[in-house]
Design an enzyme around this catalytic site. Sequence first.
Site, PDB file in Angstrom:
ATOM      1  N   ASP A 250       0.869  -1.181   0.000  1.00 24.23           N
ATOM      2  CA  ASP A 250       0.000   0.000   0.000  1.00 24.23           C
ATOM      3  C   ASP A 250       0.904   1.229   0.000  1.00 24.23           C
ATOM      4  O   ASP A 250       1.989   1.217  -0.610  1.00 24.23           O
ATOM      5  CB  ASP A 250      -0.989  -0.056   1.180  1.00 24.23           C
ATOM      6  CG  ASP A 250      -2.258   0.750   0.917  1.00 24.23           C
ATOM      7  OD1 ASP A 250      -2.266   1.960   1.209  1.00 24.23           O
ATOM      8  OD2 ASP A 250      -3.245   0.186   0.393  1.00 24.23           O
ATOM      9  N   ASP A 251       0.492   2.287   0.654  1.00 23.56           N
ATOM     10  CA  ASP A 251       1.225   3.563   0.581  1.00 23.56           C
ATOM     11  C   ASP A 251       2.629   3.441   1.214  1.00 23.56           C
ATOM     12  O   ASP A 251       2.931   2.486   1.920  1.00 23.56           O
ATOM     13  CB  ASP A 251       0.396   4.620   1.334  1.00 23.56           C
ATOM     14  CG  ASP A 251       0.705   6.036   0.877  1.00 23.56           C
ATOM     15  OD1 ASP A 251       1.669   6.226   0.115  1.00 23.56           O
ATOM     16  OD2 ASP A 251      -0.026   6.949   1.300  1.00 23.56           O
TER      17      ASP A 251
ATOM     18  N   LYS B 235      -3.742  -0.543  -6.998  1.00 19.09           N
ATOM     19  CA  LYS B 235      -4.780   0.224  -6.286  1.00 19.09           C
ATOM     20  C   LYS B 235      -4.443   1.687  -6.512  1.00 19.09           C
ATOM     21  O   LYS B 235      -3.361   2.140  -6.128  1.00 19.09           O
ATOM     22  CB  LYS B 235      -4.743  -0.121  -4.795  1.00 19.09           C
ATOM     23  CG  LYS B 235      -5.529   0.827  -3.892  1.00 19.09           C
ATOM     24  CD  LYS B 235      -5.459   0.357  -2.429  1.00 19.09           C
ATOM     25  CE  LYS B 235      -5.987   1.387  -1.443  1.00 19.09           C
ATOM     26  NZ  LYS B 235      -5.886   0.927  -0.041  1.00 19.09           N
TER      27      LYS B 235
ATOM     28  N   ASP C 239      -5.297   5.284  -5.558  1.00 19.25           N
ATOM     29  CA  ASP C 239      -5.962   6.117  -4.563  1.00 19.25           C
ATOM     30  C   ASP C 239      -6.244   7.509  -5.149  1.00 19.25           C
ATOM     31  O   ASP C 239      -5.794   7.816  -6.270  1.00 19.25           O
ATOM     32  CB  ASP C 239      -5.060   6.210  -3.322  1.00 19.25           C
ATOM     33  CG  ASP C 239      -5.864   6.322  -2.046  1.00 19.25           C
ATOM     34  OD1 ASP C 239      -7.046   6.677  -2.107  1.00 19.25           O
ATOM     35  OD2 ASP C 239      -5.283   6.068  -0.967  1.00 19.25           O
TER      36      ASP C 239
ATOM     37  N   SER D  21     -10.086   3.915  -6.282  1.00 20.45           N
ATOM     38  CA  SER D  21     -10.717   4.529  -5.107  1.00 20.45           C
ATOM     39  C   SER D  21     -11.633   5.685  -5.509  1.00 20.45           C
ATOM     40  O   SER D  21     -12.143   6.400  -4.642  1.00 20.45           O
ATOM     41  CB  SER D  21      -9.639   5.005  -4.129  1.00 20.45           C
ATOM     42  OG  SER D  21      -8.831   3.927  -3.743  1.00 20.45           O
TER      43      SER D  21
ATOM     44  N   ARG E 134     -13.194   1.151  -4.023  1.00 19.94           N
ATOM     45  CA  ARG E 134     -13.606   1.580  -2.685  1.00 19.94           C
ATOM     46  C   ARG E 134     -14.756   2.573  -2.837  1.00 19.94           C
ATOM     47  O   ARG E 134     -14.687   3.501  -3.628  1.00 19.94           O
ATOM     48  CB  ARG E 134     -12.420   2.249  -1.990  1.00 19.94           C
ATOM     49  CG  ARG E 134     -11.351   1.251  -1.489  1.00 19.94           C
ATOM     50  CD  ARG E 134     -11.765   0.635  -0.179  1.00 19.94           C
ATOM     51  NE  ARG E 134     -12.174   1.682   0.741  1.00 19.94           N
ATOM     52  CZ  ARG E 134     -11.326   2.507   1.353  1.00 19.94           C
ATOM     53  NH1 ARG E 134     -10.036   2.380   1.185  1.00 19.94           N
ATOM     54  NH2 ARG E 134     -11.773   3.450   2.158  1.00 19.94           N
TER      55      ARG E 134
ATOM     56  N   ASP F  69     -12.430   4.807   4.985  1.00 19.74           N
ATOM     57  CA  ASP F  69     -11.438   3.800   5.396  1.00 19.74           C
ATOM     58  C   ASP F  69     -11.920   3.036   6.629  1.00 19.74           C
ATOM     59  O   ASP F  69     -12.472   3.624   7.559  1.00 19.74           O
ATOM     60  CB  ASP F  69     -10.129   4.488   5.806  1.00 19.74           C
ATOM     61  CG  ASP F  69      -9.364   5.010   4.614  1.00 19.74           C
ATOM     62  OD1 ASP F  69      -9.887   4.976   3.484  1.00 19.74           O
ATOM     63  OD2 ASP F  69      -8.218   5.457   4.829  1.00 19.74           O
TER      64      ASP F  69
END
Length: 411
Positions: free
Chosen positions: A83-84, A160, A162, A194, A219, A223
């Site tokens: 992820d990030d 993913k 974002d 997202s 998404r 969160d």
Amino acid sequence: MHCGILVLFISLFLTLVGPCELLDNGLAKSPPMGWIAWERFRCTTDCNVYPDNCISEDLFMAMADKLVEDGWKDLGYQYVNIDDCWSALVRDVNGKLQADQDRFPNGIKKLAEYIHSKGLKLGIYGDLGHSTCGGYLGTLPETIDIDANTFAEWEVDMVKLDGCNSNSTERSIGYPKMSHALNSTGRAILYSCSWPAYEDGLPPKVNYTLIGQLCNLWRNYDDINDSWDKVKAIINWFGDHQEDLQPAAGPGRWNDPDMLIVGNFGLSQDQSKAQLAIWAILAAPFFMSNDLRTISDDAMNLLQNKLLIHIDQDKLGQQGVRIKKDQDFQLWKRKLSHGQFALAYLNTADLGEARSFTLSLSPLHIEDCSLGYNIYDVFDKQLVAFLTSNHTHSFRVNPTSVVLFFIRPVC
Ligand code: GLA
């Protein structure tokens, strides 16, 4: 921008790029499953203080090892997702994204090779904006193609994307553009957008028909974090807006209520069952964000429940819906393939004792098979009743918990 103009703009964009540009990767025929770093490991970058828990190649390799050793992979948990906070703070001399050199000394391509050698797939995180939510390198419109190609060169299997630090107009251009760019790489890369979550998740701002043509999963809402309150808020939001959300899902395109937090600190065993049951009813992606090196046997038993996974992954790919709700109780139903059903009785009360319920199939419109239905309690892992339209089954549901039934016709 006025939303009519926005829709016009998107339609124009799609007309220009043409229908062949829609995402066409053949992936995610059932909701994807795997592991992702974010909820558990966040943006932990100090490997001196947190050598075992920092966002580094070691962490992802360790999780990949566990996915294989402990039977997760065989059950379908196949993605290992960064992820990030993985990137360096500047692009390389060619303008490409690059990983932080201290934490990923061998680079993402080598990590992908390792993950693939285990029979798993690697996911990565990007953000359509000038920087990620955590302040790392973002993807601006002019770098979408180069970033998609970099991911493909690294042999990444999922992206993913974002949406922090962007505006609605940029997102309406950038998300379709990344879909097209990923498609054009020729590599099958699962695309998680997202986008809806940054447009409040609902029509008319969100066009789910369009999103379903561009993304494999998305998404929709806030969160998750490590708390029952947050799980409950997500469940309520998905129930309250199911008319808009339910038709959006299907094979190749899934609503994503966010990560599974089972195995962490915030949920009791009962609450963990509730998260899993409703996520399975929602046909949600099953991405665990936990520590597979230290997970308890109890949490592992829940996450590895074969009937639960079978429900989540059902081939019909139809998202379930909430069919009853009062202040302390919700009943959720999902139609499955072959005349089967899943039912989740969710007791949201957090006071008092277990509550009694009686299951009778006809009022729930489960009656096509006149010979009757076998009723399995998914978490108790047993057949608990055989019901025709004349029978009932009584049971109790603990506070902040669920009883999940799998219902199979004998016809
Ligand atoms: C957003 C996303 C999260 C996670 C973080 C990382 O909040 O919704 O899932 O990726 O960014 O910074």
